[in-house]
Motif scaffolding. Structure first.
Motif, mmCIF file in Angstrom:
data_model
loop_
_atom_site.group_PDB
_atom_site.id
_atom_site.type_symbol
_atom_site.label_atom_id
_atom_site.label_comp_id
_atom_site.label_asym_id
_atom_site.label_seq_id
_atom_site.Cartn_x
_atom_site.Cartn_y
_atom_site.Cartn_z
ATOM 1 N N GLU A 197 0.783 -0.971 0.246
ATOM 2 C CA GLU A 197 -0.027 0.346 -0.314
ATOM 3 C C GLU A 197 1.006 0.965 -0.095
ATOM 4 O O GLU A 197 0.876 2.850 -0.699
ATOM 5 N N ALA A 198 1.374 1.328 1.141
ATOM 6 C CA ALA A 198 2.299 2.381 0.784
ATOM 7 C C ALA A 198 3.169 2.597 -0.599
ATOM 8 O O ALA A 198 3.804 3.289 -1.038
ATOM 9 N N LEU A 199 3.595 1.773 -1.238
ATOM 10 C CA LEU A 199 4.282 1.739 -2.198
ATOM 11 C C LEU A 199 3.078 2.213 -4.037
ATOM 12 O O LEU A 199 3.835 3.018 -4.787
ATOM 13 N N ALA A 245 -2.090 -9.071 -2.607
ATOM 14 C CA ALA A 245 -2.656 -8.925 -4.707
ATOM 15 C C ALA A 245 -4.293 -8.198 -4.249
ATOM 16 O O ALA A 245 -5.107 -7.567 -4.211
ATOM 17 N N LEU A 246 -4.645 -9.312 -3.840
ATOM 18 C CA LEU A 246 -6.479 -10.148 -3.383
ATOM 19 C C LEU A 246 -6.482 -9.640 -2.356
ATOM 20 O O LEU A 246 -7.531 -8.672 -2.505
ATOM 21 N N HIS A 247 -5.719 -9.811 -0.661
ATOM 22 C CA HIS A 247 -5.888 -9.450 0.673
ATOM 23 C C HIS A 247 -5.957 -7.512 0.627
ATOM 24 O O HIS A 247 -6.529 -6.867 1.148
ATOM 25 N N LEU A 248 -5.126 -7.010 -0.222
ATOM 26 C CA LEU A 248 -5.012 -5.889 -0.001
ATOM 27 C C LEU A 248 -6.234 -4.748 -1.106
ATOM 28 O O LEU A 248 -6.841 -3.807 -0.515
ATOM 29 N N SER A 249 -6.286 -5.217 -2.363
ATOM 30 C CA SER A 249 -7.660 -5.030 -3.012
ATOM 31 C C SER A 249 -8.833 -5.286 -2.875
ATOM 32 O O SER A 249 -9.506 -3.702 -2.991
ATOM 33 N N THR A 250 -9.014 -5.705 -2.055
ATOM 34 C CA THR A 250 -10.839 -5.712 -1.694
ATOM 35 C C THR A 250 -10.741 -5.203 -0.558
ATOM 36 O O THR A 250 -12.220 -5.091 0.045
ATOM 37 N N ARG A 251 -9.689 -4.154 0.322
ATOM 38 C CA ARG A 251 -9.324 -3.214 1.236
ATOM 39 C C ARG A 251 -9.441 -1.864 1.230
ATOM 40 O O ARG A 251 -9.919 -1.643 2.284
ATOM 41 N N PHE A 252 -8.828 -1.861 -0.228
ATOM 42 C CA PHE A 252 -8.055 -0.676 -0.408
ATOM 43 C C PHE A 252 -9.114 0.479 -0.319
ATOM 44 O O PHE A 252 -10.079 0.426 -0.985
ATOM 45 N N GLU A 253 -8.941 1.155 0.279
ATOM 46 C CA GLU A 253 -9.801 2.692 0.551
ATOM 47 C C GLU A 253 -10.086 3.533 -1.226
ATOM 48 O O GLU A 253 -10.662 4.485 -1.110
ATOM 49 N N VAL A 277 -6.802 -6.035 -10.999
ATOM 50 C CA VAL A 277 -6.390 -6.571 -10.116
ATOM 51 C C VAL A 277 -5.865 -7.326 -10.852
ATOM 52 O O VAL A 277 -6.536 -8.283 -11.453
ATOM 53 N N LEU A 278 -4.866 -8.400 -11.258
ATOM 54 C CA LEU A 278 -4.062 -8.993 -12.251
ATOM 55 C C LEU A 278 -3.493 -10.193 -10.174
ATOM 56 O O LEU A 278 -3.066 -10.253 -9.942
ATOM 57 N N ALA A 279 -4.796 -11.283 -10.673
ATOM 58 C CA ALA A 279 -4.089 -12.133 -9.597
ATOM 59 C C ALA A 279 -3.862 -14.168 -10.083
ATOM 60 O O ALA A 279 -4.718 -14.990 -10.329
ATOM 61 N N LEU A 280 -2.990 -14.073 -10.828
ATOM 62 C CA LEU A 280 -2.382 -15.749 -10.657
ATOM 63 C C LEU A 280 -1.540 -16.162 -10.286
ATOM 64 O O LEU A 280 -0.922 -16.594 -9.224
ATOM 65 N N SER A 281 -2.331 -17.998 -10.709
ATOM 66 C CA SER A 281 -2.137 -19.175 -9.806
ATOM 67 C C SER A 281 -2.019 -18.966 -8.025
ATOM 68 O O SER A 281 -0.711 -19.010 -7.399
ATOM 69 N N THR A 282 -3.106 -18.431 -7.935
ATOM 70 C CA THR A 282 -2.999 -17.900 -6.021
ATOM 71 C C THR A 282 -4.065 -18.111 -5.691
ATOM 72 O O THR A 282 -5.079 -19.338 -6.222
ATOM 73 N N VAL A 305 -14.889 -0.305 -2.567
ATOM 74 C CA VAL A 305 -14.592 0.854 -3.571
ATOM 75 C C VAL A 305 -14.453 0.520 -4.342
ATOM 76 O O VAL A 305 -14.466 0.470 -5.822
ATOM 77 N N ASN A 306 -14.218 -1.126 -4.539
ATOM 78 C CA ASN A 306 -13.141 -1.466 -5.990
ATOM 79 C C ASN A 306 -14.102 -2.915 -5.775
ATOM 80 O O ASN A 306 -13.613 -3.300 -7.027
ATOM 81 N N LYS A 307 -15.493 -2.926 -6.149
ATOM 82 C CA LYS A 307 -16.388 -4.029 -5.910
ATOM 83 C C LYS A 307 -16.462 -4.148 -8.076
ATOM 84 O O LYS A 307 -17.470 -5.276 -7.770
ATOM 85 N N ASP A 308 -16.353 -3.041 -8.261
ATOM 86 C CA ASP A 308 -16.087 -3.511 -10.003
ATOM 87 C C ASP A 308 -15.206 -3.072 -10.538
ATOM 88 O O ASP A 308 -15.387 -2.932 -11.843
ATOM 89 N N THR A 309 -14.023 -2.868 -10.160
ATOM 90 C CA THR A 309 -12.626 -3.127 -10.612
ATOM 91 C C THR A 309 -12.500 -4.806 -11.147
ATOM 92 O O THR A 309 -12.651 -5.626 -10.103
#
Length: 223
Positions: A97-99, A125-133, A139-144, A159-163
């Motif tokens: 998130e800091a990046l 990526a999945l953990h952060l993006s689904t909670r990001f404000e 979001v690209l989630a590969l073999s995860t 916020v990212n439900k339609d992303t």
């Protein structure tokens, strides 16, 4: 780059960037592992996408006899329900998130930032993006898979439900079995997220057909 940020490899476009892809590697790898993938995406020569490939911190990994290696979190057990060390996931998500915030301060809008990850990186990526404000481009989630999927309903940000979330998995993956990825996909869709699911004839890796699909997807979300 601030000394407080994760170190990273960067691949810059020929023009001033107006978009950014932050791509997280898997267990034991580094940002150098995926950096060579950029030319393989065959993006237009005039694209303005900056790619950042961060290095995960080094830490002991329990299932690998406590050896220190780059890892976004410890893996204490191969039990599917307790594979990800939650404290490590939370810590790494905050670092990533800091990046993202640093790129935003450089002038890249949040909605022009894609968060990508392979294997362990995909968990973050999945953990952060689904909670990001802030709204992301994709979001690209590969073999995860997903850390604590049962908590998503209570912790998700709308916020990212339609992303667009592109999930992809190898049908012969023996490291992260495909059902784990599909379970994460189902959890996302059941919680109202805009996820898609694709499988490929491969193991725990990335293949040419998948790269072609990722390229088309990136062009779509960063049009």
């Amino acid at each position: 780059m601030s000394g407080n940020l994760l170190p990273y490899v960067e691949v810059n476009p020929n023009t001033t960037p107006d978009a950014c892809v932050i791509w997280l590697h898997g267990l034991g790898d580094s940002g150098n592992g995926f950096a060579p993938i950029v030319p393989e995406l065959k993006l237009p020569a005039d694209h303005a996408i900056r790619f950042i490939f961060p290095h995960a911190p080094e830490r002991p990994v329990t299932i690998n006899a406590g050896m220190r290696m780059r890892a976004w979190y410890d893996i204490k057990s191969l039990d599917f329900n307790n594979r990800a060390d939650v404290e490590g996931v939370t810590d790494s998500a905050a670092r990533v998130e800091a990046l993202i915030d640093a790129e935003h301060k450089k002038g890249i809008p949040y909605e022009r930032i894609v968060l990508a990850g392979f294997s362990q990186g995909g968990v973050i990526a999945l953990h952060l993006s689904t909670r990001f404000e802030h709204k992301l481009a994709g979001v690209l989630a590969l073999s995860t898979y997903m850390s604590e999927p049962e908590k998503l309903a209570a912790e998700a940000s709308a916020v990212n439900k339609d992303t667009a979330i592109m999930m992809a998995h190898g049908e012969q993956d023996e490291v992260v079995p495909m059902f784990l990825g599909h379970t994460a996909f189902k959890t996302l869709t059941e919680n109202g997220f805009n996820a898609t699911w694709s499988t490929y004839t491969m193991q725990h890796n990335v293949c040419l057909n998948e790269l072609n699909d990722i390229s088309a997807w990136l062009k779509s979300v960063l049009a």
